[in-house]
Design an enzyme around this catalytic site. Structure first.
Site, PDB file in Angstrom:
ATOM      1  N   LYS A 188      -5.167 101.429  75.423  1.00  0.00           N
ATOM      2  CA  LYS A 188      -6.573 101.014  75.341  1.00  0.00           C
ATOM      3  C   LYS A 188      -6.768  99.618  75.939  1.00  0.00           C
ATOM      4  O   LYS A 188      -6.029  98.685  75.617  1.00  0.00           O
ATOM      5  CB  LYS A 188      -6.999 101.006  73.863  1.00  0.00           C
ATOM      6  CG  LYS A 188      -7.124 102.407  73.285  1.00  0.00           C
ATOM      7  CD  LYS A 188      -8.304 103.117  73.912  1.00  0.00           C
ATOM      8  CE  LYS A 188      -8.478 104.533  73.369  1.00  0.00           C
ATOM      9  NZ  LYS A 188      -9.505 105.275  74.141  1.00  0.00           N
ATOM     10  N   CYS A 382      26.126  71.697  61.454  1.00  0.00           N
ATOM     11  CA  CYS A 382      25.364  70.691  60.717  1.00  0.00           C
ATOM     12  C   CYS A 382      25.584  70.810  59.213  1.00  0.00           C
ATOM     13  O   CYS A 382      26.649  70.451  58.734  1.00  0.00           O
ATOM     14  CB  CYS A 382      23.895  70.753  61.109  1.00  0.00           C
ATOM     15  SG  CYS A 382      23.095  69.161  60.895  1.00  0.00           S
ATOM     16  N   GLN A 386      28.928  70.072  56.795  1.00  0.00           N
ATOM     17  CA  GLN A 386      28.925  69.327  55.531  1.00  0.00           C
ATOM     18  C   GLN A 386      29.461  70.196  54.396  1.00  0.00           C
ATOM     19  O   GLN A 386      30.242  69.729  53.552  1.00  0.00           O
ATOM     20  CB  GLN A 386      27.507  68.819  55.245  1.00  0.00           C
ATOM     21  CG  GLN A 386      27.000  67.870  56.345  1.00  0.00           C
ATOM     22  CD  GLN A 386      25.531  67.490  56.201  1.00  0.00           C
ATOM     23  OE1 GLN A 386      24.841  67.947  55.294  1.00  0.00           O
ATOM     24  NE2 GLN A 386      25.050  66.658  57.116  1.00  0.00           N
ATOM     25  N   HIS A 516      24.060  70.353  66.933  1.00  0.00           N
ATOM     26  CA  HIS A 516      23.594  71.747  67.040  1.00  0.00           C
ATOM     27  C   HIS A 516      23.890  72.308  68.428  1.00  0.00           C
ATOM     28  O   HIS A 516      23.035  72.248  69.320  1.00  0.00           O
ATOM     29  CB  HIS A 516      22.088  71.816  66.777  1.00  0.00           C
ATOM     30  CG  HIS A 516      21.716  71.617  65.355  1.00  0.00           C
ATOM     31  ND1 HIS A 516      21.586  72.653  64.462  1.00  0.00           N
ATOM     32  CD2 HIS A 516      21.451  70.494  64.654  1.00  0.00           C
ATOM     33  CE1 HIS A 516      21.261  72.176  63.267  1.00  0.00           C
ATOM     34  NE2 HIS A 516      21.168  70.864  63.362  1.00  0.00           N
ATOM     35  N   GLU A 518      23.917  75.226  69.450  1.00  0.00           N
ATOM     36  CA  GLU A 518      23.101  76.384  69.834  1.00  0.00           C
ATOM     37  C   GLU A 518      21.968  76.019  70.787  1.00  0.00           C
ATOM     38  O   GLU A 518      21.512  76.846  71.572  1.00  0.00           O
ATOM     39  CB  GLU A 518      22.556  77.099  68.581  1.00  0.00           C
ATOM     40  CG  GLU A 518      21.490  76.353  67.773  1.00  0.00           C
ATOM     41  CD  GLU A 518      22.053  75.429  66.695  1.00  0.00           C
ATOM     42  OE1 GLU A 518      23.223  74.991  66.839  1.00  0.00           O
ATOM     43  OE2 GLU A 518      21.339  75.130  65.718  1.00  0.00           O
TER      44      GLU A 518
HETATM   45  N1  GLN Z   1      20.384  68.661  55.330  1.00  0.00           N
HETATM   46  C1  GLN Z   1      21.457  68.106  56.087  1.00  0.00           C
HETATM   47  C2  GLN Z   1      21.161  66.666  56.497  1.00  0.00           C
HETATM   48  O1  GLN Z   1      20.035  66.256  56.479  1.00  0.00           O
HETATM   49  C3  GLN Z   1      21.786  68.959  57.300  1.00  0.00           C
HETATM   50  C4  GLN Z   1      20.667  69.136  58.262  1.00  0.00           C
HETATM   51  C5  GLN Z   1      20.880  70.261  59.223  1.00  0.00           C
HETATM   52  O2  GLN Z   1      21.675  71.158  58.964  1.00  0.00           O
HETATM   53  N2  GLN Z   1      20.148  70.274  60.321  1.00  0.00           N
HETATM   54  O3  GLN Z   1      22.047  65.932  56.856  1.00  0.00           O
END
Ligand code: GLN
Length: 543
Positions: A188, A382, A386, A516, A518
């Site tokens: 359509k 990230c 941690q 990061h 990615e």
């Molecule tokens: N929360 C974590 C920090 O502020 C990791 C942040 C994240 O994974 N982008 O350090």
């Protein structure tokens, strides 16, 4: 003199307007032009940095530390250029700059209005990106759907901008939905007609209409759209659903979209070479069937767009290895300790992505522990790094309940008292700044890579750059203890104050990074960490 192309959307959102715009960018760059792209978002947030990934999907970070719309990721992946903060602005950012100036008295008592002040500020952004990038062609995607109240100033600014330029310097491409109605056995065109009517009522006549549909748009349908929308029939293109977004440029190229656009802009259609892109797509069609199972243990799993660049980076690596990947999005909160062999035991790789807040953190630790103790390849990003440091501190070094200072308040409120082992914490100079966003480490940072590590095997370079978006860092108070127990710091900032990458020795592939990666993966140049993580997962899976 740069040429400008505005991309608007009609009928519904989520049409793939960003992919269409990026595909056009890909083709025009392949024709030898310097292309840059920009997203104008009509919402009032100053940037997407504080928006929930559940609502808005991933926040894409540029080299210069802008927290941007996820479409910027598509742009970078399709045109293979690193963009900057000039590539993204919102109505909120424009209003903020106008109001700041107004409060400062810059308008000398004059009335500040949408026209001309806001539209002028938007037009400034259109010229600024040309100066900053030196592009021959700027593609500006206007977020939202034509007919939205909030996008009006943006479309009006684009209209004025066109008026101020020569014929052929500015084009409008309207991307619209052409639905298939099963009961009538036909597609359509009426919604498209209405949306173009809406666009024309605010003074914009599209030069091209790209029809998104799950059915091929036949010539007769194109003729009808052309007639009702006052667009040349050759300029009505069909963009049918594809098995992969990376096929869209090839489809549009087959319809001569690039030559038609260049012709309309009065630019020469230089020879095109998209053989690498074709090869990529051919390889994608021939992936070996037996899938490699990869778990993404996170928090925002109900909206896969929250991990968009990670998903894309995994696809790039999958094509690199010629092997299909099955991703499993697992909510860290839903992991049940007694069922791990069923949920995680069947995985060939475990990835823990970035995130904010305590929810699902314990589940991430559980998943990392499972990967570590069962020799399953692991990639932490990230918050994933941690969490890996916390897991190692707790279960290898014996630092009971080691965790991140990010959760100190929550732990206190729940009656948990002070954190005894904050193995991840704010750096001392950050501690007094509490303006949200103000303390973030944002954008590209260098990292020295240690010899004889998985990191070095992947990158093959002594200094690499990744984009960051986080507040917390590995706490140097505990670094020595962790390293003595076997944690390998495989990446470190040039001044050696910040831990950028960690890994383990006696494990097939256990790597985590504070940045990061990615964001920097490209279809034809997959990111080395994703490449090696997927490679290790393939080894784990067997042939
Ligand atoms: N929360 C974590 C920090 O502020 C990791 C942040 C994240 O994974 N982008 O350090």
């Amino acid at each position: 003199m740069a040429k400008h192309i505005f991309v608007t959307g009609g009928v519904v959102s989520s049409l793939g307007k960003g992919i269409t715009a990026a595909s056009m960018g890909h083709l025009l760059k392949a024709r030898g032009y310097k292309v840059t792209m920009q997203k104008a978002d009509p919402y009032l947030n100053v940037d997407p940095g504080t928006m929930s990934p559940f609502q808005h999907g991933e926040v894409f970070v540029t080299d210069d530390g802008h927290e941007g719309d996820l479409d910027l990721g598509h742009y970078e992946r399709f045109i293979d250029e690193s963009l900057s903060r000039e590539s993204n602005f919102t109505a909120g950012a424009i209003y903020q700059s106008l109001i700041t100036r107004e409060r400062r008295g810059d308008y000398l008592g004059g009335t500040v209005q949408v026209i001309p002040h806001m539209t002028n500020a938007i037009k400034d952004r259109l010229t600024r990106i040309v100066e900053q990038s030196g592009a021959d062609i700027v593609i500006t995607e206007i977020g939202g759907t034509v007919g939205d109240i909030e996008s009006l100033p943006f479309i009006e600014a684009a209209r004025q901008f066109k008026m101020s330029k020569q014929h052929g310097d500015v084009l409008f491409v309207h991307v619209t939905l052409v639905p298939y109605i099963a009961a009538a056995h036909e597609v359509k065109t009426k919604p498209t007609q209405h949306s173009v009517k809406e666009l024309r009522s605010i003074g914009v006549q599209p030069d091209f209409i790209v029809c998104r549909s799950d059915h091929e748009i036949e010539q007769g349908v194109r003729e009808k759209i052309a007639l009702f929308c006052d667009v040349k029939v050759d300029n009505v293109l069909s963009c049918v659903d594809e098995t992969s977004i990376y096929k869209v440029p090839l489809n549009l190229h087959e319809q001569d979209f690039d030559t038609k656009v260049l012709d309309a802009l009065g630019l020469e259609a230089k020879p095109i070479d998209i053989s690498d892109w074709r090869d990529y797509n051919d390889k994608m069609d021939k992936l070996a069937d037996k899938p490699v199972n990869i778990a993404i243990v996170g928090k925002y799993v109900s909206l896969p767009d929250a991990y968009l660049s990670i998903m894309e980076a995994l696809i790039h690596a999958s094509v690199f290895h010629g092997r299909k990947i099955q991703t499993h999005l697992i909510d860290g909160e839903q992991l049940v300790e007694s069922e791990l062999d069923k949920t995680l035991g069947i995985m060939d790789g475990i990835l823990v992505p970035g995130g904010f807040g305590k929810r699902a953190f314990e589940g991430k630790i559980t998943a990392i522990n499972y990967a570590r103790t069962n020799n399953i390849p692991f990639l932490g990003i990230c918050l994933g790094l941690q969490a890996a440091v916390c897991e190692f501190a707790r279960n290898v070094v014996g630092m009971k309940d080691a965790t991140s200072g990010e959760f100190a308040e929550e732990i206190k409120e729940a009656g948990g008292g002070e954190i005894e082992f904050p193995v991840v914490d704010l750096m001392p100079q950050q501690e007094d700044i509490d303006n949200m966003g103000g303390t973030m480490r944002l954008g590209s940072y260098p990292c020295k890579v240690a010899e004889q590590t998985h990191a070095m095997a992947a990158y093959g370079e002594p200094v690499i750059y990744e984009r960051h978006r986080h507040r917390y860092e590995v706490n140097n108070v505990f670094r020595e203890k962790l390293c003595e127990a076997g944690l390998v710091v495989s990446g470190i900032s040039p001044d050696e104050r910040l831990v950028e990458m960690i890994e383990l020795k006696d494990h097939p592939w256990f790597v985590a990074c504070q940045g990061h990666p990615e964001f920097k993966s490209r279809p034809t140049r997959c990111h080395p960490l994703f490449r090696d993580f997927v490679g290790a997962s393939i080894t784990h899976c067997g042939s």
